[in-house]
Structures are given as structure tokens and as C-alpha cells.
Design a protein around this motif. Structure first.
Motif, short mmCIF file in Angstrom:
data_model
loop_
_atom_site.label_atom_id
_atom_site.label_comp_id
_atom_site.label_asym_id
_atom_site.label_seq_id
_atom_site.Cartn_x
_atom_site.Cartn_y
_atom_site.Cartn_z
N UNK A 231 -17.29 85.53 -2.42
CA UNK A 231 -18.32 86.10 -1.56
C UNK A 231 -17.87 87.47 -1.06
N UNK A 232 -18.71 88.48 -1.25
CA UNK A 232 -18.39 89.86 -0.88
C UNK A 232 -18.34 90.04 0.64
N UNK A 233 -17.46 90.93 1.08
CA UNK A 233 -17.35 91.26 2.49
C UNK A 233 -18.72 91.73 3.02
N UNK A 234 -19.19 91.11 4.12
CA UNK A 234 -20.54 91.40 4.63
C UNK A 234 -20.67 92.85 5.10
N UNK A 235 -19.66 93.35 5.77
CA UNK A 235 -19.73 94.73 6.27
C UNK A 235 -19.75 95.73 5.12
N UNK A 236 -18.89 95.52 4.15
CA UNK A 236 -18.86 96.44 3.00
C UNK A 236 -20.18 96.40 2.24
N UNK A 237 -20.80 95.25 2.20
CA UNK A 237 -22.05 95.08 1.45
C UNK A 237 -23.24 95.70 2.17
N UNK A 238 -23.27 95.55 3.51
CA UNK A 238 -24.47 95.92 4.26
C UNK A 238 -24.28 97.05 5.27
N UNK A 239 -23.04 97.41 5.56
CA UNK A 239 -22.79 98.48 6.51
C UNK A 239 -22.99 98.08 7.96
N UNK A 240 -23.06 96.77 8.23
CA UNK A 240 -23.18 96.27 9.60
C UNK A 240 -22.20 95.12 9.80
N UNK A 241 -21.73 94.96 11.02
CA UNK A 241 -20.83 93.85 11.34
C UNK A 241 -21.66 92.59 11.57
N UNK A 242 -21.09 91.44 11.22
CA UNK A 242 -21.86 90.21 11.26
C UNK A 242 -21.16 89.05 11.93
N UNK A 243 -21.97 88.10 12.41
CA UNK A 243 -21.47 86.89 13.07
C UNK A 243 -22.35 85.72 12.64
N UNK A 244 -21.73 84.58 12.34
CA UNK A 244 -22.44 83.36 12.01
C UNK A 244 -22.16 82.33 13.09
N UNK A 245 -23.22 81.83 13.72
CA UNK A 245 -23.09 80.78 14.74
C UNK A 245 -23.72 79.51 14.17
N UNK A 246 -22.91 78.50 13.94
CA UNK A 246 -23.38 77.25 13.34
C UNK A 246 -22.46 76.11 13.72
N UNK A 247 -23.01 74.89 13.63
CA UNK A 247 -22.20 73.71 13.89
C UNK A 247 -21.59 73.14 12.62
N UNK A 248 -22.04 73.60 11.46
CA UNK A 248 -21.63 72.96 10.21
C UNK A 248 -20.65 73.83 9.43
N UNK A 249 -19.71 73.18 8.77
CA UNK A 249 -18.65 73.88 8.05
C UNK A 249 -19.20 74.76 6.93
N UNK A 250 -20.28 74.34 6.29
CA UNK A 250 -20.84 75.12 5.19
C UNK A 250 -21.17 76.54 5.64
N UNK A 251 -21.92 76.67 6.73
CA UNK A 251 -22.33 78.00 7.20
C UNK A 251 -21.15 78.80 7.73
N UNK A 252 -20.27 78.12 8.46
CA UNK A 252 -19.09 78.82 8.96
C UNK A 252 -18.20 79.26 7.80
N UNK A 253 -18.18 78.46 6.75
CA UNK A 253 -17.40 78.82 5.57
C UNK A 253 -17.92 80.06 4.88
N UNK A 254 -19.26 80.16 4.76
CA UNK A 254 -19.85 81.37 4.19
C UNK A 254 -19.46 82.57 5.03
N UNK A 255 -19.57 82.40 6.36
CA UNK A 255 -19.21 83.49 7.26
C UNK A 255 -17.76 83.93 7.11
N UNK A 256 -16.87 82.96 7.03
CA UNK A 256 -15.45 83.30 6.91
C UNK A 256 -15.16 83.97 5.57
N UNK A 257 -15.79 83.49 4.50
CA UNK A 257 -15.58 84.11 3.19
C UNK A 257 -16.08 85.55 3.17
#
Length: 404
Positions: A231-257
């Protein structure tokens, strides 16, 4: 500009008899969302490309701007990233659900009573996964505890060629035999599942749960195989900093990747008892700390869909609005800054089938500096009637960020 995605997992549905042949979105009392819909771009979006399964992994990657046909390597590797597992290129991961099976003697004759073992608590689940690891863990298999019923198995030097490893939420109430992969590579994994029943049926945690009238976590269920995420770095891809707020590991995992921040929220569960206010506060705090983009994810509508809980699915939508969107919107309006909000599900989870489907989903994009002619209320039918259609799901983020 600040950008908020309010992702209501599995919210889209079909008309349901128990709801007077209306959908949960049509039944929900959601005046704030509907007021936004009247001045927003409203349409439909295809989040699951042809040839891909309609899982929350594929659909959320798509909504987050990633093309699953390019970057998707499986569901469980994303969850492994959230747990903090450092995967090798030769590792294969699998989701390890704790489920409730019926008590027939032959494993294949058992019925999938509950894919989430009565929404078992994380504390209880940790004890059970510890027992599973002690019994089956070795130089090949390593079990890791996650959240509630969702856990992970890492297979050293494994393979993803396993035949059909069926998600347990797809077979609620069904006899499991025909859903056990008969591929030769899956045989050792199916044996682990069978052995786990004998190991867990009288586990102290389950004895106590049954004493309290709760469902036991009497088997593991392995599925969702995959390899190290790409999974590509979100900032490098979009030019904005990002945050994922979720209770489930799947979404937090996407965010961390994607190198996004993934705050932990106390008592965030992924169901109706989640900490709605705490998740909203985490999103607000992210904005206050200079984050440009917040992906606020709620699992409750999806879980209610899987359980066939029509009234609760309606309630989930209402709770998301009242306890999460309302404070988020009050904060954003109070900043005096330019902001946009994208509200949508990732995929439908129809009450009739109790599992995911691949149909396009409704979306709205609200811009506080630009009023457009929208629809009277945010529903599947109204969104479809606008004729606006986004064929490529990953384009949604480009629309939200003004890059399309």
C-alpha cells in the motif's frame, strides 16, 4: 482544506419486509445527513471492481483511493499490520475468527451458529487465542490476538493457493461441511479448525460464557489468506496527511500500511455499543493536530446486516449521525475554514442475505463553500435517481480532494 470521510460500513441495503419494504437508510431519522444531501453532490459509486470479492478490505481500499486490482494482497495481511506483526515476504497470513458452532459429533455436520461468538470481548478472546497458540503454535504456525472475535494466524513459508476458504459471516445458519476447502494445501488448516473445537469446547472462558447465557467461542475459523501488503504512502500519493479512526484491525491496518495515524479509542468495539463520541473526538483531535484528512469508520451497520438485525441497523445509522457526525460538523463549522465531507458505505450488507454484495453504493460530497442542488434525503433510490455515477471507486478521494 479539511476533508472528512464518514464511512458507514455496510449501510446500503435493499427494501426489507420487516421495515415496511423500505431500506434502513430510508427508515433512519437522520435530519443532519438529509440536510447535507439537499446541498451536496449525490450519486452512486462502484467500490468493488469486476473480478473482486465484495469484502470490506477491497471496498475500503477503493474508497480510500487505492486500486485493489493493483495493491490488494489479501485481507488478513492488513489486519496483521494493525496488530503490529512484522511480516516476512515468505509469510502467509489468515484471518482467525472465533466462532460458535453447533455440537454435532462430526465437524462437517456442524452449523455456523455465530460468526463472532456472541461478539466475544477482547479480554476473553485473548485467553482463548493464548490457549490456541500454546496447543498449535510452532515454527510454522503462529497465532496473534486481535480485537473481539478477529485474530490472525501467520504461516511461515505458507501458500495462498488454498481453494475456497469461506468467510464465516457468509454462511450464518448453514451446515459448514460444503464450505470447508478440499484443496490439498488447505488440509492442514482445516485440521487445525477441527482440532480447535475439541480444544475449546470446555475452555474455562467458554464454560463461564455459557453459564452467563452467552455463546461460546468453540472453534477457530481460518480464511482471508494473503501476503505482505503493498500500500502506497497516503501523503506521497495525495499530498495531504491522513488519519484513520476505526475499531477494527482491517481499517487500522490499511492506515498503518499507508503511514497514516491510527489512534486507539477506548471502548471502540465495531458494534452498537461502540464509543461513538470517543471516535468523533479522535477525529476532531486529528484535525486540531494538523491532519488534513480523517477517515472515520463505523462498523455497526455492517455487523447488524450480518446478524439480520433490521431495527438495530436503522439505529446504527441514527447513532452515527447523532453521536459522531453532529460533533464533527459542529467542530468543522466552528473553525471557519473550508472543508468537505464524504458520506458513504463501502458496500451493501443486505438484511435479506446477511452478507456483503457488490452493487454500487450511494455517496454524498458536501462542500461548506459550495451549495449544489442535491436530493431531499440520502437514500439508495434518491442517489441512483441523480444519474451521477462514479465507475472507478478510487476516484472518490480525488473528487473529495478536488483533484478530479
Amino acid at each position: 482544506m479539511k476533508s472528512l470521510v464518514l464511512l458507514c460500513d455496510g449501510m446500503a441495503d435493499l427494501p426489507f419486509p420487516e421495515l415496511d419494504n423500505k431500506t434502513p437508510m430510508e427508515c433512519a431519522d437522520k435530519p443532519i445527513i438529509d440536510s447535507l444531501a439537499r446541498v451536496s453532490e449525490v450519486g452512486m459509486c462502484r467500490t468493488v471492481a469486476d473480478g473482486l470479492k465484495p469484502g470490506s478490505d477491497v471496498a475500503n481500499l477503493s474508497v480510500m483511493g487505492y486500486d485493489p486490482t493493483v495493491c490488494y494482497t489479501g485481507r488478513s495481511p492488513l489486519e496483521a499490520a494493525s496488530i503490529g506483526i512484522d511480516l516476512k515476504d515468505t509469510d502467509v497470513t489468515l484471518r482467525c475468527n472465533l466462532v460458535t458452532l453447533s455440537d454435532e459429533e462430526n465437524y462437517a455436520d456442524k452449523t455456523m451458529v455465530d460468526y463472532c461468538a456472541g461478539d466475544i470481548s477482547t479480554v476473553e478472546a485473548e485467553e482463548i487465542i493464548k490457549t490456541v497458540e500454546e496447543a498449535f503454535g510452532n515454527e510454522i504456525y503462529k497465532f496473534y490476538s486481535g480485537v473481539s472475535y478477529r485474530h490472525c494466524l501467520v504461516v511461515n513459508g505458507g501458500t495462498t493457493v488454498l481453494g475456497e476458504m469461506t468467510p464465516p459471516h457468509d454462511i450464518s445458519g448453514r451446515v459448514i461441511g460444503e464450505y470447508l476447502s478440499d484443496h490439498k494445501n488447505a488440509k492442514p488448516l482445516i485440521e487445525l479448525m477441527k482440532k480447535s473445537y475439541d480444544l475449546l469446547k470446555n475452555h474455562p472462558v467458554n464454560v463461564e460464557r455459557e453459564r452467563q447465557g452467552k455463546r461460546p467461542a468453540n472453534s477457530i475459523w481460518l480464511w482471508g489468506e494473503g501476503t505482505k501488503p503493498q500500500v502506497e504512502d497516503f501523503y506521497k500519493k495525495n499530498g495531504v496527511t491522513g488519519c484513520v479512526v476505526s475499531a477494527v484491525d482491517l481499517l487500522k491496518g490499511i492506515g498503518k500500511c499507508a503511514n497514516m495515524s491510527t489512534p486507539n479509542v477506548l471502548n471502540a468495539t465495531g458494534y452498537l455499543d461502540t464509543n461513538f463520541e470517543g471516535k468523533a473526538k479522535a477525529g476532531i483531535d486529528a484535525f486540531k493536530n494538523g491532519i488534513d484528512f480523517v477517515y472515520l469508520h463505523f462498523e455497526a451497520p455492517d455487523e447488524c446486516g450480518h446478524r439480520g438485525e433490521a431495527a438495530n441497523k436503522v439505529k446504527a445509522i441514527e447513532e452515527i449521525e447523532n453521536r459522531a457526525l453532529k460533533p464533527m460538523l459542529e467542530y468543522l463549522n466552528g473553525t471557519g475554514e473550508h472543508f468537505r465531507i464524504l458520506i458513504m458505505p463501502d458496500h451493501p450488507t443486505p438484511l435479506q442475505t446477511k452478507t456483503h454484495s457488490r452493487e454500487p453504493v450511494p455517496y454524498l460530497i458536501y462542500d461548506n463553500e459550495k451549495s449544489v442542488s442535491g436530493v431531499s434525503s440520502f437514500t439508495e433510490a434518491n442517489a441512483n435517481a441523480t444519474g451521477i455515477f462514479v465507475e472507478h471507486g478510487p476516484d472518490m478521494i480525488k473528487k473529495l480532494l478536488g483533484k478530479l
